[in-house]
Write a protein that holds these residues in place. Structure first.
Motif, PDB file in Angstrom:
ATOM      1  N   GLY A 602       0.815  -1.487  -0.038  1.00  0.00           N
ATOM      2  CA  GLY A 602       0.242   0.033  -0.120  1.00  0.00           C
ATOM      3  C   GLY A 602       0.948   0.863  -0.156  1.00  0.00           C
ATOM      4  O   GLY A 602       2.114   0.790   0.113  1.00  0.00           O
ATOM      5  N   ASP A 603       0.100   2.075  -0.105  1.00  0.00           N
ATOM      6  CA  ASP A 603       0.931   3.488  -0.005  1.00  0.00           C
ATOM      7  C   ASP A 603       0.374   4.495   1.118  1.00  0.00           C
ATOM      8  O   ASP A 603       1.411   5.147   1.732  1.00  0.00           O
ATOM      9  N   MET A 604       0.208   3.911   2.418  1.00  0.00           N
ATOM     10  CA  MET A 604       0.211   4.486   3.430  1.00  0.00           C
ATOM     11  C   MET A 604      -0.212   3.918   3.875  1.00  0.00           C
ATOM     12  O   MET A 604      -0.642   2.448   4.676  1.00  0.00           O
ATOM     13  N   GLY A 614     -12.126  10.538  22.002  1.00  0.00           N
ATOM     14  CA  GLY A 614     -11.138  11.816  20.945  1.00  0.00           C
ATOM     15  C   GLY A 614      -9.975  10.935  20.779  1.00  0.00           C
ATOM     16  O   GLY A 614      -9.812   9.426  21.892  1.00  0.00           O
ATOM     17  N   LEU A 615      -8.709  11.138  19.881  1.00  0.00           N
ATOM     18  CA  LEU A 615      -8.081  11.498  20.039  1.00  0.00           C
ATOM     19  C   LEU A 615      -6.841  11.787  20.568  1.00  0.00           C
ATOM     20  O   LEU A 615      -6.907  12.298  21.459  1.00  0.00           O
ATOM     21  N   THR A 616      -5.690  10.306  21.187  1.00  0.00           N
ATOM     22  CA  THR A 616      -4.603  10.886  21.651  1.00  0.00           C
ATOM     23  C   THR A 616      -3.458  10.447  21.459  1.00  0.00           C
ATOM     24  O   THR A 616      -2.887  10.380  22.124  1.00  0.00           O
ATOM     25  N   ALA A 617      -3.422   9.922  20.602  1.00  0.00           N
ATOM     26  CA  ALA A 617      -1.674   9.558  19.297  1.00  0.00           C
ATOM     27  C   ALA A 617      -2.227   9.319  18.389  1.00  0.00           C
ATOM     28  O   ALA A 617      -3.352   8.322  17.915  1.00  0.00           O
ATOM     29  N   CYS A 618      -1.098   9.708  16.984  1.00  0.00           N
ATOM     30  CA  CYS A 618      -1.465   8.779  15.925  1.00  0.00           C
ATOM     31  C   CYS A 618       0.147   9.159  15.352  1.00  0.00           C
ATOM     32  O   CYS A 618       1.664   9.307  16.103  1.00  0.00           O
ATOM     33  N   GLN A 619       0.004   7.996  14.413  1.00  0.00           N
ATOM     34  CA  GLN A 619       1.666   7.411  13.252  1.00  0.00           C
ATOM     35  C   GLN A 619       1.128   7.238  11.996  1.00  0.00           C
ATOM     36  O   GLN A 619       0.434   6.600  11.665  1.00  0.00           O
ATOM     37  N   MET A 620       1.906   8.873  11.207  1.00  0.00           N
ATOM     38  CA  MET A 620       1.405   8.881  10.101  1.00  0.00           C
ATOM     39  C   MET A 620       2.695   8.888   9.046  1.00  0.00           C
ATOM     40  O   MET A 620       3.757   9.636   9.505  1.00  0.00           O
ATOM     41  N   ASP A 621       3.110   7.443   7.783  1.00  0.00           N
ATOM     42  CA  ASP A 621       3.757   7.293   7.343  1.00  0.00           C
ATOM     43  C   ASP A 621       3.172   7.040   5.552  1.00  0.00           C
ATOM     44  O   ASP A 621       1.986   6.531   5.427  1.00  0.00           O
ATOM     45  N   ILE A 622       4.029   8.053   4.977  1.00  0.00           N
ATOM     46  CA  ILE A 622       3.450   7.608   3.402  1.00  0.00           C
ATOM     47  C   ILE A 622       4.298   7.676   2.253  1.00  0.00           C
ATOM     48  O   ILE A 622       5.657   7.957   2.659  1.00  0.00           O
TER      49      ILE A 622
END
Length: 875
Positions: A602-604, A614-622
């Motif tokens: 995939g791409d992401m 609500g949100l507490t943490a995130c991590q995004m790689d592209i």
């Protein structure tokens, strides 16, 4: 003082690059010397002779360092000194300091950022010095001139390191020098790697290394958000192919206001703390922590960060244009064979699609793909080079075919819908001897989380340049080889394990109670892995904390999102309107709860964790060049629905903290005490606190809170022992109140009464007349040392502070003494003076008479007589 003039002949060779020199040197006795250079003051050398000058007559040459010098003395008379200093002073004019090529970036808040190049690390392919306030970062990049023909990927390594000298400190280790990268440095290295890697050309395979070093630290400036900017600038001024520039900033929301690269002190106060990376056109990396914020607030913060990133990218383009270095030419791909590729596609594409439709489990599916390739090889006769090229083409055809399968049929390798989450089951309290445990299973991904609760002494001490102090919440993520059915030696945690553990820790941390006295260690062991093991760790940790009795504000769940687009090289930009007439149609699929194969092709990879609020943490790689706000918002909204489903499954297992905690969990009591009592709690040389720990088995720690209060923390596996220690300490800090009843212990018995300890370190006199309503001649058979009894504090001497106790006041009056109720006063025995009833200070075992000294009775009952010196000493 005597001196000679010493002509120096031509030097045969020099290390300074000068063919010859001539100087006149004055030779002087003593430790100091005067040098008079009259000819060429370009080169110099200093040497010492341990013999008189005149003895040099017989020497033909004198060899010092790399110089061969022929001395000829102009004086034949010996000098009386046996130590002479010959100084040929280097007086060369310094070369001018090179002027750097620099640009200044004004981000609108905080310190300006200055990028400089052309002065330092000039042998690297590219090097940039970044300044922001007192922070100085040097980023250098080197790339091999050629690539290994057997490599079809980019071997990129990124290392970020902080020098302790940057903060004027010594390293805390034994050898007193920087060692391997700390977890904090590894996390920053990962931030830079994930921002930089997608922008290298796909066909560039030369080994590349980026090194970022913190040489000067500013306590108000966080360097982690500047490292990627420095690295990208170094690539921009180099000849290395790079489709940048790219930059990275931190955006934080403090008191409702979003700020780019805020001061360090404000970061701890923020409810949104994101590090965002991107190019001028799009976003390619996001990582951070939040305190239950909405998706709209998160997207707004990302867009604010992107505005600052655009400014920094323009500055890098200006710097690169001023340097003017051309990019290198390269050819790292094997020579292509279009006919072979077309033949393989015709033979394999439809078979690969059939396997993709089969909904087989992970290992069976991979075995089926391998069988297809083996069948292809068996049908052909290839040499070694053609076989290697076939392997490359098979991976490419397989990836393209599966991506088209997902986009066209809107289904997945395991048969799920695009937004469907795999089946979930979980169980808590699965390990009988640990403080808390949970197994969380989602499809073919499984995590076992265990909780250990400890005291303040178990805190992790942090000794870094920018992150020093202590941590009371630790989360360690382990990824053993058996979880994927592989065979690998167990070694220290790698960068991936450190990064995944930190992500799960940031997801859980905002939900921990602020006043929880325990130090918490979480260990997550991944037992099976087929995608999203870090988010399984979040879910398992949340349930395991409930099992340990940790009162989280709300349970936390996580989900990993994926993306497959028809054109992975397309740039999704903020200003694109994909629904506008005539706009190019971009087909894409957003996947919930991705598999390992979907992550690879995939791409992401977008991991989101949070609660129902609500949100507490995130991590995004592209893996593509960037992502626009429209797709980002759609992915977050789809993740929110998946997270809600996972939370429902978790609540069916356990929805609140265990109460009470398991019996073998250490009990911790924490309470404030006035600072003036700390000395009494500790005692002389620690005698009091050590005796309490020895008697009860509890551990006691005292921490300063402010100028007036301290905090005492008492811990013990035994609840009763903890209560006894707390009671003892509170008793030491307790101020006796007149009329209160206390439970005391008889310490000493005398002829006139007993001394009773009614509070720790506090004793009072229980006079014989206050023991009982009946008159007692002595206390034999009535009280014994060690007896426990209740007493009432009936008097505190205002002058001496001594205490007088009564047991009689707590006993019912006999019927014979009813006349006393009419108001007749109770009289003390005539043999006891009034002063004897005033009580005594701690440690004083004699009642006081009016003069402050204890009375002494004679055998015949006469009035007390004066003691002799001998009797005083004996007593």
């Amino acid at each position: 003082m005597g001196f000679v003039l010493l002509p120096i002949a031509a030097a045969e060779h020099t290390s300074f690059g000068h063919p010859s020199f001539r100087s006149r040197v004055r030779v002087q006795d003593g430790s100091s010397s005067i040098t008079d250079n009259t000819s060429q003051p370009d080169i110099g050398i200093t040497f010492h002779l341990q013999k008189p000058v005149w003895k040099l007559r017989s020497q033909r040459h004198l060899l010092i360092s790399r110089w061969r010098i022929s001395p000829r003395l102009a004086c034949s008379s010996p000098d009386a000194s046996h130590r002479h200093h010959f100084n040929i002073t280097a007086g060369s004019k310094s070369a001018p300091v090179p002027e750097p090529i620099s640009v200044t970036i004004d981000v609108g808040s905080g310190e300006n950022i200055i990028l400089e190049t052309g002065v330092l690390a000039r042998q690297a392919d590219g090097a940039v010095l970044l300044r922001c306030g007192k922070t100085v970062l040097l980023a250098s990049v080197c790339s091999s001139a050629s690539a290994d023909e057997n490599i079809d990927f980019l071997p990129l390594s990124v290392d970020y390191q902080e020098k302790f000298s940057a903060a004027g400190r010594f390293p805390g280790n034994f050898v007193k020098r920087e060692a391997k990268l700390s977890d904090y440095e590894v996390l920053i290295s990962r931030l830079v790697d994930r921002a930089i890697r997608p922008l290298f050309p796909d066909d560039y395979h030369a080994e590349t290394q980026i090194v970022i070093t913190l040489f000067s630290a500013d306590p108000t400036v966080a360097p982690d958000a500047l490292a990627a900017l420095a690295a990208s600038a170094a690539l921009a001024v180099s000849d290395i192919p790079f489709q940048g520039p790219v930059s990275e900033v931190r955006v934080a929301r403090v008191n409702g206001k979003l700020t780019v690269n805020p001061p360090v002190a404000d970061i701890a106060l923020a409810d949104i703390n994101l590090v965002v990376s991107g190019s001028h056109d799009s976003i390619n990396m996001v990582e951070g922590q939040m305190k239950e914020v909405s998706k709209e607030d998160m997207i707004e913060a990302i867009l604010v960060a992107h505005d600052a990133i655009k400014i920094q990218c323009e500055a890098q383009q200006q710097l690169a244009a001023r340097v003017g270095k051309l990019k290198r030419e390269y050819s790292h791909e094997r020579p292509g064979n279009p006919e072979l590729r077309a033949s393989m596609h015709d033979f394999l594409a439809h078979k690969i699609r059939d396997v993709a439709r089969s909904k087989l489990p992970k290992h069976e599916r991979n075995a089926a793909f391998d069988l297809l390739f083996d069948q292809w090889l068996a049908s052909q006769e290839f040499d070694e080079d053609e076989e290697a090229l076939s392997k490359l083409y098979f991976r490419q055809i397989k990836k393209k075919t599966i991506r088209e399968f997902v986009l066209q049929e809107r289904t997945r390798l395991d048969g799920r819908n695009l937004d469907e989450v795999r089946s979930i089951w979980s169980a808590t309290d699965v390990l009988p001897s640990v403080h808390g445990s949970c197994v969380f299973t989602r499809g073919e991904t499984q995590a076992l989380a265990t909780i250990t609760l400890g005291t303040k002494s178990d805190e992790q001490m942090l000794d870094g340049v920018m992150n020093s102090g202590s941590s009371r919440f630790l989360l360690h993520y382990n990824f053993p080889s058996f979880c994927t059915g592989e065979i690998k030696p167990n070694r220290a945690p790698g960068r991936r394990e450190i990064g995944h553990g930190n992500l799960a820790q940031r997801a859980i941390e905002p939900m921990l109670p602020a006043d929880f006295p325990y130090t918490i260690r979480v260990v997550s062991d991944v037992l099976e892995s087929n995608g999203s093991s870090s988010m399984a760790t979040v879910c398992a940790t949340s349930l395991a904390l409930f099992d340990a009795g940790v009162p989280l504000a709300r349970p936390v769940a996580g989900i990993a999102m994926g993306l497959i687009s028809a054109d992975p090289h397309a740039e999704f930009r903020d200003d694109d309107d994909i629904d506008a007439p005539g706009a190019p149609q971009r087909r894409y699929a957003i996947l919930s709860d991705i598999l390992g194969d979907e992550d690879a092709l995939g791409d992401m990879d977008f991991k989101l964790a949070g609660t129902a609020a609500g949100l507490t943490a995130c991590q995004m790689d592209i893996k593509m060049r960037g992502l626009d706000g429209h797709l980002l918002g759609e992915a977050i909204a789809q993740a929110e629905r998946g997270r809600a489903h996972i939370l429902d499954c978790m609540n069916e297992c356990q929805d609140k903290a265990r109460s009470p905690m398991k019996p073998f969990v250490p009990r911790i009591e924490s309470f404030p005490v006035p600072r003036k009592f700390v000395g009494a709690i500790i005692g002389q040389g620690g005698k009091t606190i050590q005796s309490i720990e020895k008697e009860t088995g509890a551990k006691i720690m005292i921490m300063e809170k402010d100028d007036e209060w301290s905090v005492v923390e008492v811990s013990s596996p035994n609840h009763e022992a903890c209560e006894r220690a707390v009671g003892t300490i509170q008793g030491i800090c307790m101020v006796p109140e007149l009329g209160n009843t206390y439970k005391g212990t008889v310490k000493t018995i005398t002829s006139f009464g007993a001394f009773v300890q009614f509070l720790p370190n506090k004793e009072g006199l229980l006079h014989i007349s206050e023991v009982s309503w009946s008159r007692l001649a002595d206390l034999e058979g009535v009280l014994n040392e060690g007896d426990e009894l209740e007493v009432k504090l009936i008097e505190i001497d205002e002058r001496s502070g001594k205490y007088r106790l009564s047991r009689r006041a707590l006993l019912p009056k006999p019927a014979a003494d009813a006349a006393d109720d009419s108001g007749a006063p109770h009289t003390r025995p005539a043999s006891v003076s009034n002063g004897a009833a005033e009580g005594a200070r701690d440690g004083d075992r004699r009642p006081l008479r009016s003069g402050g000294r204890p009375p002494r009775r004679t055998n015949d009952g006469d009035a007390p007589r004066r003691r002799t010196q001998a009797s005083e000493n004996s007593s």
